[in-house]
Design an enzyme around this catalytic site. Structure first.
Site, PDB file in Angstrom:
ATOM      1  N   HIS A  95      47.137  79.466  59.479  1.00 46.95           N
ATOM      2  CA  HIS A  95      45.691  79.718  59.470  1.00 46.95           C
ATOM      3  C   HIS A  95      45.357  80.794  58.436  1.00 46.95           C
ATOM      4  O   HIS A  95      46.144  81.707  58.204  1.00 46.95           O
ATOM      5  CB  HIS A  95      45.226  80.155  60.866  1.00 46.95           C
ATOM      6  CG  HIS A  95      43.736  80.188  61.012  1.00 46.95           C
ATOM      7  ND1 HIS A  95      42.980  81.244  60.569  1.00 46.95           N
ATOM      8  CD2 HIS A  95      42.861  79.281  61.532  1.00 46.95           C
ATOM      9  CE1 HIS A  95      41.699  80.990  60.817  1.00 46.95           C
ATOM     10  NE2 HIS A  95      41.603  79.805  61.393  1.00 46.95           N
ATOM     11  N   GLU A 167      40.564  74.269  55.678  1.00 43.24           N
ATOM     12  CA  GLU A 167      39.609  75.321  56.040  1.00 43.24           C
ATOM     13  C   GLU A 167      39.301  76.159  54.804  1.00 43.24           C
ATOM     14  O   GLU A 167      40.057  77.062  54.460  1.00 43.24           O
ATOM     15  CB  GLU A 167      40.146  76.185  57.188  1.00 43.24           C
ATOM     16  CG  GLU A 167      41.647  76.453  57.169  1.00 43.24           C
ATOM     17  CD  GLU A 167      42.019  77.715  57.923  1.00 43.24           C
ATOM     18  OE1 GLU A 167      41.328  78.062  58.873  1.00 43.24           O
ATOM     19  OE2 GLU A 167      43.007  78.361  57.529  1.00 43.24           O
TER      20      GLU A 167
END
EC number: 5.3.1.1
Length: 251
Positions: A95, A167
């Site tokens: 992430h 993302e």
């Protein structure tokens, strides 16, 4: 046909009791949804308390990170075996917040992906460019580097369970959202890179999620695009009603 995945990343929110209350609110709101795979990712300390609450709901459990060794003198880390033991079936790897604050690199992502697959966990591998990279015209270069680095050494068979999440870092928690066209362009590029690595069949099957300020009012447009197969949801996953609305985007 790729089954969409809607995954809620709770980040550093929700104590045990708060998490149980959220599941109690969420479960009836997504009851009967069979067309979407639903995943929630609480903090490590909450993981073992949720399997009982999730039983029969169709909601899967993910961890937010993992370490690449099974056991040993690695203070503060959690192994794939321990995540499985706690009830997780999925794990978020790479992430942008891990990359930004904790020194995550393509090399560590790659080790974690291999360890997760060996430990029978489904990796949700995150990639994405910063605002600087996008403005410099380097989006595709960054995505290709992160993908190839994170998936290096995998065979097509090993890659099969992997979920990829795009993302754009500039759209996380900023309220900015990549336009449907920007997101689709990135997803199509990612699918093309995967085709080059593992073949067209693998690329056609892999689910690629969009993450970056996904909300009930923008999810439908994103999900209408051919290469967007779901969402990795942050803030909007912390309330049952908003997350359920995203899960039920097609209704």
């Amino acid at each position: 046909m790729r089954k969409p995945v809607i995954a809620g990343n709770w980040k550093l929110f929700k104590t045990k009791n708060e998490a149980l209350a959220l599941i109690e609110e969420l479960a009836p709101l997504v009851s009967g949804v069979d067309s979407v795979e639903i995943v929630v990712a609480p903090v490590f300390t909450v993981l073992p308390t949720l399997p009982a609450a999730l039983a029969g709901t169709g909601i899967s459990l993910a961890a937010q990170d993992v370490f690449w060794e099974e056991e040993g003198a690695f203070t503060g880390e959690v192994s794939p075996r321990m995540l499985l033991d706690a009830g997780a079936s999925h794990v978020i790897i790479g992430h942008s917040e891990r990359r930004q604050y904790f020194g995550e690199t393509e090399e560590t992502v790659n080790k974690k992906v291999k360890a997760a697959l060996k430990g029978a966990l489904v990796p949700i591998v995150c990639i994405g460019e910063t605002l600087e990279a996008r403005e410099a015209g380097d989006t595709f270069k960054v995505l290709e580097r992160q993908l190839k680095g994170g998936l290096e050494g995998l065979t097509g068979t090993q890659f099969a369970p992997v979920i990829v999440a795009y993302e754009p870092v500039w759209a996380i928690g900023t309220g900015k959202v990549a336009s449907d066209d920007q997101a689709q362009e990135a997803h199509a590029f990612i699918r093309g890179v995967i085709a080059g690595l593992f073949g067209k069949s693998a690329a056609d099957k892999v689910r690629i999620l969009y993450g970056g300020s996904v909300k009930p009012d923008n999810v439908k447009g994103l999900m209408s695009r051919p290469d967007i197969d779901g969402a990795l949801v942050g803030g909007a996953s912390l309330k049952g009603a908003s997350f359920a609305s995203i899960v039920r985007y097609s209704e």
